[in-house]
Design an enzyme around this catalytic site. Structure first.
Site, PDB file in Angstrom:
ATOM      1  N   ARG A 193       0.823  -1.206   0.000  1.00 63.01           N
ATOM      2  CA  ARG A 193       0.000   0.000   0.000  1.00 63.01           C
ATOM      3  C   ARG A 193       0.865   1.268   0.000  1.00 63.01           C
ATOM      4  NH1 ARG A 193      -3.963   2.947   3.401  1.00 63.01           N
ATOM      5  NH2 ARG A 193      -5.454   3.787   1.903  1.00 63.01           N
ATOM      6  N   SER A 194       2.154   1.120   0.146  1.00 65.05           N
ATOM      7  CA  SER A 194       3.043   2.265   0.297  1.00 65.05           C
ATOM      8  C   SER A 194       3.600   2.708  -1.056  1.00 65.05           C
ATOM      9  CB  SER A 194       4.214   1.901   1.224  1.00 65.05           C
ATOM     10  OG  SER A 194       5.273   2.816   1.090  1.00 65.05           O
TER      11      SER A 194
END
Length: 213
Positions: free
Chosen positions: A12-13
Site C-alpha cells: 500500500r506504500s
C-alpha cells in the site's frame, strides 16, 4: 558468512514502490543478502499512529509521492482500486479487506521462493504505475509471471499454509528495529527509513567494505 539487509515493505506504500528499483540494485552492487520482509500497511495494523483529524499529513504525502515519482522518472498513478479499503476523508478502514492480506501473503510466499523483491517490483508497478483495474483479468498473474512466479500456485500455497505468522514476525522485527514505517531497511541493527535513505544505506555498506567493486 553473508551479511543481510532486511527490507520492510508494504504493497500500500507508494514510497515502497518508488524504492524497489534501488533495492534490487543493492543485491547487484554489494555482497549482501537483501531480505524482503513484507508487512501490513500502518492503516491496517496501527492506523491510530498515523491518521488523525489533521488532514495536512495526508495532503503532504499525496503531494510528495507524485513529486518523488517525477523526480525519479517512474510512472505513477493513484491505485485503482486502493489496496486498502479506506475512506480518505474520515480515515475509516473497512472491516472487509479483499486485497491487502492476499497481497502481503503473496509477498511472503514470493520471498520464500527467493523472488520477493522481483515480485514486489512488478506487482507494485502494476498497482502504483497508473494501470487502472489492477485486480481485473490476468493482470496480477502476468505481473507475477514477469517475476518468474506462478500466481495460482502461490495462492494455493498461502491457502494451505497461513502466512500471517510470518507477516506478524516481520512486523515485530520492524518494531524492534526502532522504526514503524515503510520502506525501512535494516543493516546490522541500524534502521534506514524512507526511499531517500537508500544512498545513506549504500554509504554504510561501503564503509563496511561490502561493495562488489
Amino acid at each position: 558468512m553473508t551479511r543481510t539487509v532486511d527490507v520492510f515493505w508494504s504493497f500500500r506504500s507508494p514510497f515502497s514502490y518508488l524504492a524497489t528499483p534501488d533495492l534490487l540494485k543493492l543485491g547487484e552492487d554489494y555482497d549482501v543478502a537483501v531480505q524482503f520482509r513484507p508487512v501490513l500497511p500502518i492503516a491496517v495494523r496501527s492506523k491510530e499512529s498515523l491518521f488523525s483529524d489533521d488532514k495536512r499529513r495526508v495532503r503532504y504525502l499525496m503531494l510528495d509521492m507524485v513529486r518523488r515519482a517525477k523526480f525519479l522518472g517512474m510512472p505513477f498513478g493513484r491505485p485503482s482500486p486502493d489496496p486498502v479499503v479506506q475512506d480518505l476523508e474520515t480515515f475509516e478502514v473497512s472491516d472487509e479487506q479483499p486485497y491487502i492480506y492476499r497481497l502481503t501473503g503473496l509477498g511472503v510466499e514470493a520471498d520464500r521462493r527467493g523472488k520477493g523483491l522481483e515480485f514486489a517490483f512488478h506487482v507494485s508497478a502494476l498497482i502504483w504505475g497508473g494501470t487502472p483495474g489492477w485486480t481485473e483479468g490476468d493482470k496480477l498473474a502476468e505481473a507475477a509471471a514477469r517475476a518468474g512466479l506462478d500466481l495460482a500456485d502461490m495462492d494455493a500455497a498461502i491457502a494451505a499454509d497461513d502466512p500471517m505468522p510470518r507477516i506478524e514476525a516481520n512486523q515485530a522485527a520492524l518494531d524492534a528495529s526502532g522504526h514503524w514505517g515503510v520502506p525501512t531497511m535494516v543493516f546490522e541493527g541500524e534502521p534506514f527509513f524512507g526511499q531517500d535513505r537508500i544512498e545513506t544505506l549504500r554509504w554504510r555498506l561501503d564503509r563496511a567494505g561490502l561493495s562488489k567493486q
